[in-house]
Write a protein that holds these residues in place. Sequence first.
Motif, PDB file in Angstrom:
ATOM      1  N   PHE A  97      -2.534  49.225  25.412  1.00  0.00           N
ATOM      2  CA  PHE A  97      -3.793  49.364  24.674  1.00  0.00           C
ATOM      3  C   PHE A  97      -4.159  50.833  24.526  1.00  0.00           C
ATOM      4  O   PHE A  97      -3.554  51.714  25.162  1.00  0.00           O
ATOM      5  CB  PHE A  97      -4.931  48.593  25.356  1.00  0.00           C
ATOM      6  N   GLY A  98      -5.121  51.091  23.671  1.00  0.00           N
ATOM      7  CA  GLY A  98      -5.656  52.433  23.518  1.00  0.00           C
ATOM      8  C   GLY A  98      -7.135  52.428  23.846  1.00  0.00           C
ATOM      9  O   GLY A  98      -7.877  51.562  23.384  1.00  0.00           O
ATOM     10  N   LEU A  99      -7.531  53.368  24.690  1.00  0.00           N
ATOM     11  CA  LEU A  99      -8.940  53.504  25.005  1.00  0.00           C
ATOM     12  C   LEU A  99      -9.392  54.894  24.566  1.00  0.00           C
ATOM     13  O   LEU A  99      -8.784  55.897  24.943  1.00  0.00           O
ATOM     14  CB  LEU A  99      -9.182  53.312  26.510  1.00  0.00           C
ATOM     15  N   GLY A 100     -10.417  54.941  23.751  1.00  0.00           N
ATOM     16  CA  GLY A 100     -10.958  56.227  23.310  1.00  0.00           C
ATOM     17  C   GLY A 100     -11.762  56.829  24.445  1.00  0.00           C
ATOM     18  O   GLY A 100     -12.802  56.298  24.819  1.00  0.00           O
ATOM     19  N   PHE A 101     -11.262  57.948  24.964  1.00  0.00           N
ATOM     20  CA  PHE A 101     -11.882  58.548  26.148  1.00  0.00           C
ATOM     21  C   PHE A 101     -13.357  58.883  25.910  1.00  0.00           C
ATOM     22  O   PHE A 101     -14.198  58.648  26.768  1.00  0.00           O
ATOM     23  CB  PHE A 101     -11.094  59.794  26.564  1.00  0.00           C
ATOM     24  N   GLU A 102     -13.679  59.419  24.735  1.00  0.00           N
ATOM     25  CA  GLU A 102     -15.074  59.791  24.466  1.00  0.00           C
ATOM     26  C   GLU A 102     -15.997  58.582  24.456  1.00  0.00           C
ATOM     27  O   GLU A 102     -17.169  58.689  24.803  1.00  0.00           O
ATOM     28  CB  GLU A 102     -15.205  60.542  23.135  1.00  0.00           C
ATOM     29  N   ARG A 103     -15.475  57.429  24.046  1.00  0.00           N
ATOM     30  CA  ARG A 103     -16.344  56.235  24.065  1.00  0.00           C
ATOM     31  C   ARG A 103     -16.651  55.841  25.507  1.00  0.00           C
ATOM     32  O   ARG A 103     -17.741  55.369  25.817  1.00  0.00           O
ATOM     33  CB  ARG A 103     -15.688  55.098  23.297  1.00  0.00           C
ATOM     34  N   LEU A 104     -15.677  56.053  26.383  1.00  0.00           N
ATOM     35  CA  LEU A 104     -15.910  55.797  27.804  1.00  0.00           C
ATOM     36  C   LEU A 104     -16.946  56.781  28.357  1.00  0.00           C
ATOM     37  O   LEU A 104     -17.870  56.385  29.085  1.00  0.00           O
ATOM     38  CB  LEU A 104     -14.582  55.941  28.563  1.00  0.00           C
ATOM     39  N   VAL A 105     -16.794  58.058  27.988  1.00  0.00           N
ATOM     40  CA  VAL A 105     -17.749  59.065  28.467  1.00  0.00           C
ATOM     41  C   VAL A 105     -19.153  58.752  27.928  1.00  0.00           C
ATOM     42  O   VAL A 105     -20.143  58.884  28.637  1.00  0.00           O
ATOM     43  CB  VAL A 105     -17.315  60.494  28.077  1.00  0.00           C
ATOM     44  N   LEU A 106     -19.222  58.296  26.670  1.00  0.00           N
ATOM     45  CA  LEU A 106     -20.502  57.892  26.088  1.00  0.00           C
ATOM     46  C   LEU A 106     -21.161  56.832  26.961  1.00  0.00           C
ATOM     47  O   LEU A 106     -22.338  56.925  27.304  1.00  0.00           O
ATOM     48  CB  LEU A 106     -20.288  57.266  24.703  1.00  0.00           C
ATOM     49  N   PHE A 107     -20.366  55.831  27.310  1.00  0.00           N
ATOM     50  CA  PHE A 107     -20.927  54.721  28.070  1.00  0.00           C
ATOM     51  C   PHE A 107     -21.399  55.178  29.450  1.00  0.00           C
ATOM     52  O   PHE A 107     -22.503  54.847  29.875  1.00  0.00           O
ATOM     53  CB  PHE A 107     -19.896  53.601  28.225  1.00  0.00           C
ATOM     54  N   VAL A 108     -20.581  55.952  30.128  1.00  0.00           N
ATOM     55  CA  VAL A 108     -20.909  56.335  31.506  1.00  0.00           C
ATOM     56  C   VAL A 108     -22.094  57.297  31.556  1.00  0.00           C
ATOM     57  O   VAL A 108     -22.905  57.245  32.483  1.00  0.00           O
ATOM     58  CB  VAL A 108     -19.670  56.937  32.220  1.00  0.00           C
ATOM     59  N   THR A 109     -22.212  58.166  30.558  1.00  0.00           N
ATOM     60  CA  THR A 109     -23.314  59.133  30.582  1.00  0.00           C
ATOM     61  C   THR A 109     -24.585  58.598  29.925  1.00  0.00           C
ATOM     62  O   THR A 109     -25.643  59.194  30.065  1.00  0.00           O
ATOM     63  CB  THR A 109     -22.929  60.430  29.828  1.00  0.00           C
ATOM     64  N   GLY A 110     -24.444  57.495  29.177  1.00  0.00           N
ATOM     65  CA  GLY A 110     -25.604  56.946  28.475  1.00  0.00           C
ATOM     66  C   GLY A 110     -25.999  57.773  27.258  1.00  0.00           C
ATOM     67  O   GLY A 110     -27.068  57.565  26.685  1.00  0.00           O
ATOM     68  N   MET A 111     -25.146  58.722  26.867  1.00  0.00           N
ATOM     69  CA  MET A 111     -25.467  59.520  25.682  1.00  0.00           C
ATOM     70  C   MET A 111     -25.326  58.644  24.435  1.00  0.00           C
ATOM     71  O   MET A 111     -24.628  57.634  24.444  1.00  0.00           O
ATOM     72  CB  MET A 111     -24.532  60.730  25.582  1.00  0.00           C
ATOM     73  N   GLY A 112     -25.992  59.058  23.349  1.00  0.00           N
ATOM     74  CA  GLY A 112     -26.021  58.204  22.168  1.00  0.00           C
ATOM     75  C   GLY A 112     -25.058  58.639  21.079  1.00  0.00           C
ATOM     76  O   GLY A 112     -24.747  57.853  20.185  1.00  0.00           O
TER      77      GLY A 112
END
Length: 480
Positions: free
Chosen positions: A448-463
Amino acid sequence: MKHTEIVHVLQTEPTINELTIRGWVRSFRSNRFIAVNDGSTIKNLQCVINFENFNQDQLKDITTGACVEITGVLVKSQGQGQTLEVQVSSIDILGTADPEQVKLTILSPKRHSLEKLREQAHLRVRTNTFGAVMRLRSKLSFAVHEYFQKNGFNYMHTPIITGSDAEGAGEMFKVSALDPKNPPLDDTGNVNYKEDFFAKETNLTVSGQLEAETFAMGLGKVYTFGPTFRAENSNTSRHLAEFWMIEPEVAFNDLADNMDLAEDFIKYVITYALENCQDDLLFLEQRLIQEDKSKPMAERQEMTLREKLHFVVDNNFKRVSYTEAIDILKNCKPNKKKKFKYPIDQWGADLQSEHERFLVEKHFKCPVILFDYPATIKAFYMRLNEDEKTVRAMDVLFPGIGEIVGGSQREERYDVLKQKMKAMDISEEELYWYLDLRKFGTCTHSGFGLGFERLVLFVTGMGNIRDVIPYPRTPGNAEF
Ligand code: ATP
Ligand code: MN
């Protein structure tokens, strides 16, 4: 003299020994209290000076943004807001910062919008929010490697310049060394790429998957973690033209194993952040709570940031087939009330972000793994199911984000793959090496492919994805 990082200073007991710190002045109050931050932690160190011991020349250079070296004794703080502080015996201004000019930048000590921060991206790492996000990004990268290395995966560097444009994961950026004003032409008047640097057309990679598959067929378990490029003109808060993707590929894994891997992996890195980035998470959580106060009740978060992260770690992701999801969507309120931009009327429809988010945020209220998608809306390399209508694809959908992972079990049967490529007009000649894998000792495999920035978005709660990468590349923007 050696200096001590503030993160370590704050963990020590007060002694009579002097210590030295270096960092940037965040604020200087009452000619007495200097708040210094050196990036080792979100916390500032309060340094207290007795201004009678310093001359006016020195004091005037202690300004927000200046870089300082401070020597003094660590003592229990008299004031509120911190437990420790440094009683300054000497201060050296390493680099001044003119207050008149600082006033015009995001370094000035007041609230700046994230948009403003983006315009001054070279300075934004000195703000609390962006500093916290970037420390988390670094820790999360480490956790990604730690997870795979601990579990026997080999880190593989896939090429950034690729010669195949068959993958079809997205629009590509061309790589060429030809003179755009005067390119060589062939007999038919088209650009002759045979005369280009690589003697063929080349692009920036949209995915390392196909190459990763070749390595999985020899090393067993591999992963990539590198820059990925898509020239898609989608100006959303979740798309970048240059992003970092993590792509594990595993021999002998079927689709269920692939889902287990994705879930286990995501839970591992989130747990790592919860355990190792407490101060930054706490800060970002408070930030969201403040932000929520200016929103109408209905739009406020039900959970705090850390509650949300714990929720993901502590609960199973809901696994739902595409067919079940379509039934839910067809009959849901927003669909019936025509609230979706893309109404769902029949099986086979591609799911848009609005549908994914409905499933995750409104219907299931937890992360969801959708699987067994229609073959017609998915890539050629996904394994065809016995029904001959669906493929063994899976997407992991997250609250607030939508798709965070896209993956599949790969088609390992030579004839089926060949047929599929033909039907989808993918050049056999170009991908002969990919077909070879199915000729020489083929086996079940998945990734699979996971977009790292989407993970960082989720963990930091940034929008916005632009705020979780140092220098975002998006349509119309490649500053810095
Ligand atoms: P989307 O539908 O959100 O555009 P996709 O279906 O194009 O994603 P894939 O090709 O499956 O995505 O890529 C795998 C993962 O890479 C996605 O799940 C997502 O996390 C991430 N990703 C894809 N495109 C981008 C992008 N432009 N910017 C940041 N991350 C991306
Ligand atoms: Mn896309």
